[in-house]
Design an enzyme around this catalytic site. Structure first.
Site, PDB file in Angstrom:
ATOM      1  N   LYS A   1      37.269   2.003  33.406  1.00  0.00           N
ATOM      2  CA  LYS A   1      37.045   3.273  33.575  1.00  0.00           C
ATOM      3  C   LYS A   1      37.764   4.111  34.581  1.00  0.00           C
ATOM      4  CE  LYS A   1      33.109   6.363  35.031  1.00  0.00           C
ATOM      5  NZ  LYS A   1      31.739   6.451  35.248  1.00  0.00           N
TER       6      LYS A   1
ATOM      7  N   LYS B   1      37.443   4.126  29.004  1.00  0.00           N
ATOM      8  CA  LYS B   1      37.066   5.531  29.510  1.00  0.00           C
ATOM      9  C   LYS B   1      37.879   6.056  30.005  1.00  0.00           C
ATOM     10  CE  LYS B   1      33.247   8.015  31.199  1.00  0.00           C
ATOM     11  NZ  LYS B   1      32.003   7.725  32.162  1.00  0.00           N
TER      12      LYS B   1
END
Ligand code: PBG
Length: 323
Positions: free
Chosen positions: A195, A248
């Site tokens: 992330k 992400k």
């Protein structure tokens, strides 16, 4: 001599032919739809930064979930806006917290829909950071127990999948241990493994009221310049017990999705985040892009890059178009 023997256009002449040789297909059953749940009843308020998405109370979330199930979308992932925030994010692990109630309401309405939850403190802390703050620093190890408690309370409420998004080191192991000790060996752990600290989360922070009140998230989320580091994060999360690993954001990180796909034998998820959605919506509202065509192209590209599962605010529209 490739030409004239080689003529790639031969296979592109009709839609039947293109369909026959198409390499990548995406169906609603591979998508998860994010939902933002709020306290109260009868609440359904459009989120200004995410047009077409709503703040929903548990009853309205259950109604919406029925519709999502009927569209063939695999499941939802829930984010909560608690009634109260405090320095330790107390409501996050409370069995009658806003997400826990919404899980119950959705599970009561839907037989098959998968219910996932975001496990992170930032929506619950008054400082807006994803971990405990001490002397102006986000502390890693003391946060782990709170995350595990939060995940267990989601599983107890009926969540099938818990998805830690905080990026603390060791959270996957702590959560897996917590789930197993509490009797939730079947609860699936979807780790936001790679992330990145990203400007693409802007509209989400308005939707989730989770903007950090000081500093930023760069001491725990990844530097956008790094891809090898993503492989390390993914490896660690797999070793700690992640069932599914996520990259992400999605669109600006297709190379990372591709490399992660090559590196692990777990399913790979990608999060088509709020900023990616908001940019498409804003341009489509001005008539500058064809929304249906561009969303289909974006989601197909994320799939082609290697994602098995895609989380997207476009999921409902995509499912309607696919019907
Ligand atoms: C919570 C969390 C965030 C997102 C998912 N979980 C925000 C953040 O890390 O700042 C972003 C999702 C999106 O932008 O759609 N930590």
């Amino acid at each position: 001599m490739p030409f004239p023997a080689e003529r790639p256009r031969r296979l592109r002449r009709t839609e039947r032919l293109r369909g026959l040789v198409r390499e990548t297909r995406l169906v609603p059953g591979q998508l998860l739809y994010p939902m933002f749940v709020v306290p109260g009843a009868g609440v359904r308020r459009e989120i200004p930064s995410l047009p077409g998405c709503f703040h929903l109370s548990a009853d309205e979330a259950a109604r919406e979930a029925r519709e999502i199930e009927a569209l063939g979308i695999a499941g939802v992932i829930l984010f909560g806006l608690p009634a109260h925030k405090d320095p330790v994010g107390s409501e996050a692990g409370s069995d009658d917290g806003v997400v826990q109630r919404a899980i119950g309401a959705i599970r009561a309405e839907c037989r098959e829909l998968l219910v996932a939850t975001d496990v992170c403190l930032c929506e619950y802390t008054n400082h807006g950071h994803c971990g405990l703050v001490d002397a102006g620093e986000v502390r890693n190890d003391p946060t782990l127990e709170l995350l595990a408690r939060m995940a267990v309370s989601h599983a107890r409420a009926g969540a099938h999948i818990v998805a830690p998004s905080d990026m603390m080191d060791g959270r996957v192991a702590a959560i897996r241990r917590g789930l197993d000790a509490a009797g939730f060996a079947d609860a699936i752990l979807l780790a936001y493994a790679a992330k990145y600290a990203s400007a693409f989360y802007g509209p989400f922070r308005e939707a989730a009221d989770s903007t950090p009140q000081f500093g930023d998230r760069r001491s725990y989320q990844m530097d956008a310049a790094n891809a090898r580091e993503a492989l390390r994060e993914v490896r660690l999360d797999v070793e700690e017990g992640a069932d599914i690993v996520m990259v992400k954001p999605a669109l600006a990180y297709l190379d990372v999705i591709g490399r992660v796909r090559e590196a692990v034998d777990r399913p790979v998820a990608a999060y088509n985040v709020s900023g990616e959605y908001a940019m498409v919506k804003a341009a489509a509202a001005r008539g500058w892009v064809d929304e249906r065509a561009i969303v289909t192209e974006i989601l197909t590209s994320v799939k082609r890059a290697g994602a098995d599962v895609i989380i997207s605010y476009h999921a409902k529209d995509f499912a309607r178009w696919a019907a």
